[in-house]
Design an enzyme around this catalytic site. Structure first.
Site: not given
Ligand code: COA
Length: 161
Positions: A18, A42, A91
């Site tokens: 990140h 989550k 990724r």
């Molecule tokens: N390097 C390492 N890991 C990464 C990464 C990077 N550059 N980018 C993503 N990841 C990993 C994270 O560690 C995470 O791992 P996990 O699943 O094991 O926990 C996974 O990829 C995705 O996590 P993250 O990037 O934190 O995103 P998310 O999918 O959890 O977040 C939101 C999703 C919060 C953006 C989305 O749910 C949201 O927008 N919520 C708000 C409500 C909303 O508007 N909903 C409608 C959306 S259409």
């Protein structure tokens, strides 16, 4: 024209992957908002306050990066902060389907916002927050994968419990 980008995620916890993306974004945009989602679906290990605090500490050296927590729709949070770009990291191909769906939905909800994808450095493509938590819970060494503040927070959490 100042372009503000918003980089949303659960950040449970923030990893070096990140952080790599935040560094790239801070070079590309005048202002970057890192938006930490409540994301109760989550069941995060760290509270929202802890996650926001960790991202703030990890990104302290980027003066154009601001960290906020949010419990609304992402598009509403973006509008609130004047962001016109949503940033997400890709990724691997496996990330694509989920990201494509989310980008499409966000475009329908807020057509004025563009989703852009960045790829983190190859050395971080295998990292995910869940894998880091699994290793830390079994007292494995996560020092190469997370900022030192995250390492400290894990120590505190697992000593307290
Ligand atoms: N390097 C390492 N890991 C990464 C990464 C990077 N550059 N980018 C993503 N990841 C990993 C994270 O560690 C995470 O791992 P996990 O699943 O094991 O926990 C996974 O990829 C995705 O996590 P993250 O990037 O934190 O995103 P998310 O999918 O959890 O977040 C939101 C999703 C919060 C953006 C989305 O749910 C949201 O927008 N919520 C708000 C409500 C909303 O508007 N909903 C409608 C959306 S259409």
């Amino acid at each position: 024209m100042q372009i503000i980008a918003i980089y949303p995620g659960t950040f449970d916890p923030i990893t070096n992957g990140h952080l790599d993306l935040i560094a790239r974004a801070s070079r590309l945009f005048q202002k970057v908002i890192v938006a930490v989602a409540v994301n109760a679906g989550k069941s995060p290990l760290f509270t929202l306050e802890e996650r926001v605090h960790l991202v703030k500490q990890a990104a302290i050296n980027f003066p154009n990066v601001t960290v906020v927590g949010f419990d609304t729709l992402l598009v509403d949070c973006a509008r609130q902060h004047g962001a016109t770009v949503i940033l997400r990291g890709l990724r691997a191909v496996s990330d694509f389907e989920y990201e494509f769906q989310m980008a499409g939905m966000n475009r329908n909800l807020a057509p004025e916002l563009e989703t852009l994808f960045l790829t983190p450095s190859e050395k971080y493509t295998f990292i995910s927050s869940s894998v880091i938590k699994a290793i830390a819970q079994l007292h494995g060494d996560i020092s190469a994968f997370v900022p030192s503040c995250v390492q400290q927070q894990f120590k505190q959490k697992f000593t307290a419990n």
